[in-house]
Design a protein around this motif. Structure first.
Motif, PDB file in Angstrom:
ATOM      1  N   ASP A 260       0.819  -0.960  -0.106  1.00 27.58           N
ATOM      2  CA  ASP A 260      -0.090   0.029   0.029  1.00 27.58           C
ATOM      3  C   ASP A 260       0.855   1.206  -0.014  1.00 27.58           C
ATOM      4  O   ASP A 260       1.864   1.440   0.987  1.00 27.58           O
ATOM      5  N   PRO A 261       0.687   2.094  -0.887  1.00 25.50           N
ATOM      6  CA  PRO A 261       1.711   3.477  -1.063  1.00 25.50           C
ATOM      7  C   PRO A 261       1.451   4.401  -0.001  1.00 25.50           C
ATOM      8  O   PRO A 261       2.243   5.075   0.342  1.00 25.50           O
ATOM      9  N   SER A 262       0.252   4.346   0.502  1.00 31.68           N
ATOM     10  CA  SER A 262      -0.149   5.320   1.536  1.00 31.68           C
ATOM     11  C   SER A 262       0.567   4.987   3.101  1.00 31.68           C
ATOM     12  O   SER A 262       0.541   5.710   4.114  1.00 31.68           O
ATOM     13  N   ALA A 263       1.196   3.779   3.134  1.00 32.88           N
ATOM     14  CA  ALA A 263       1.800   3.246   4.253  1.00 32.88           C
ATOM     15  C   ALA A 263       2.992   4.220   4.694  1.00 32.88           C
ATOM     16  O   ALA A 263       3.322   4.276   5.918  1.00 32.88           O
ATOM     17  N   VAL A 264       3.762   4.704   3.669  1.00 32.83           N
ATOM     18  CA  VAL A 264       4.956   5.478   4.043  1.00 32.83           C
ATOM     19  C   VAL A 264       4.410   6.823   4.740  1.00 32.83           C
ATOM     20  O   VAL A 264       4.805   7.269   5.644  1.00 32.83           O
ATOM     21  N   GLU A 265       3.330   7.520   4.254  1.00 36.13           N
ATOM     22  CA  GLU A 265       2.648   8.686   4.907  1.00 36.13           C
ATOM     23  C   GLU A 265       2.254   8.332   6.379  1.00 36.13           C
ATOM     24  O   GLU A 265       2.553   9.108   7.411  1.00 36.13           O
TER      25      GLU A 265
END
Length: 376
Positions: free
Chosen positions: A347-352
């Protein structure tokens, strides 16, 4: 605006009630102003002679004894008689009923006098003498009932029944027996006869209560006590102790920290009342609240915080602000952790979310370090 929930002079009187262990209940607002000006700060008054159980509960939070001081006229006597019944019926949780005096006394003023005129004419000492000579409520109640019903056989029977109903409200059998002995002496009757009437009254009251339970519609429940977060409870104590410093509370406490905490809605009501110039103390605030909110606030021992020096009050507010902020950061960190667990590995939003979590941890660390330095 509900008169049955408001006591004139209560904001100024509540601390004196706790210190003196009593409340002086007057009939009029002028009586309260005169009595407080003369040094009797524990004086309060309902609006008119409309005493209610809510008034009794409010006073009972701060004082174990009530001195009824009403005008020397028929309306005042009738109000005193009704008030005593409310206090006994609603006051079994005070612990005052365990005492032989029921925790209630009555001041008998000279004909044509009220507290205001008595103090103006004779000064504080004249009023104090009347307070010191206050009679026990049970004696007053027997005499008052006798005066109302007359000296006929039917009248005497009604007096005994009324007194029996009053004493039947006392749950403690030991206290009840002592009160029966005193009432019998006052009535000039045998103790056994009065005790029999008391037991009859208790039996009738139990039957009425049972019928009421059976007739009560399904689904109706008593209101639950208000659930308040412990730190918010302490904050409310500070606010009630010094209402004029509420702007400092607003500056120190971010309302975001209160989100979803028990007591958030009550805090917002207090804030709105202050901003709209509708509140300078508890007596002004109560009519604007729900019954459960009123019960909560009147149960707080606000007088404890009133005794704090300004520097101590400020320090207490600072500490509570830190605790509220720390609790908010903890809850936010837990929310982000749960969000991360629900995300997929790609999930790309995990970094945020991880970045936000890191910022929260830094804030918590700075807050903890600041608190440690302040306590050093």
């Amino acid at each position: 605006f509900k008169k049955g929930r408001v006591l004139f002079g209560f904001d100024r009187a509540r601390r004196a009630m706790a210190e003196e262990g009593r409340a002086i209940v007057c009939e009029g607002q002028l009586d309260v102003l005169r009595a407080q000006a003369a040094g009797f700060l524990e004086a309060v008054a309902p609006l008119g002679t409309g005493f209610t159980e809510e008034h009794a509960k409010l006073i009972g939070r701060f004082a174990k004894q009530i001195v009824i001081c009403l005008d020397a006229d028929v309306a005042g006597d009738r109000a005193a008689g009704r008030l005593g019944g409310i206090l006994v019926e609603g006051g079994q949780g005070w612990g005052g009923l365990a005492k032989a005096e029921l925790g209630v006394k009555v001041v008998r003023l000279p004909a044509g006098d009220d507290p205001d005129s008595l103090i103006r004419r004779g000064g504080a000492e004249a009023f104090r003498e009347k307070l010191d000579a206050a009679v026990d409520f049970l004696d007053f109640y027997v005499d008052w009932q006798s005066k109302q019903e007359g000296d006929t056989p039917t009248g005497r029977r009604r007096v005994v029944e009324a007194v029996a109903k009053l004493l039947g409200m006392v749950e403690s059998a030991v206290s009840r027996a002592g009160l029966v002995a005193r009432a019998a002496s006052r009535l000039g009757l045998g103790e056994n006869l009065v005790m029999d009437e008391v037991e009859k009254a208790r039996g009738s009251a139990a039957k009425i209560a049972l019928r009421s339970e059976r007739l009560e519609p399904p689904g109706i429940q008593l209101a639950k006590p208000l659930e308040i977060h412990p730190v918010l409870r302490e904050l409310f104590l500070l606010v009630l102790g010094q209402p004029g410093k509420f702007p400092e509370v607003e500056r120190r406490v971010d309302e975001l920290w209160l989100k979803n905490l028990g007591g958030e809605e009550l805090y917002v009501k207090i804030r709105d009342s202050y901003r709209n110039d509708m509140w300078t103390g508890l007596a002004d605030l109560l009519p604007q609240l729900l019954p459960e909110e009123q019960d909560f606030l009147t149960g707080l021992e606000a007088g404890v915080w009133e005794r704090l020096e300004e520097e101590e009050w400020d320090k207490a507010l600072e500490g509570l602000g830190g605790r509220l902020e720390g609790d908010y950061l903890r809850r936010e960190a837990e929310r982000l952790s749960a969000k991360l667990r629900a995300m997929g590995a790609a999930d790309p939003s995990a970094v945020e979310v991880l970045r936000q979590q890191g910022e929260l941890l830094k804030r918590r660390a700075r807050l903890t370090a600041g608190a440690s330095k302040a306590n050093a």
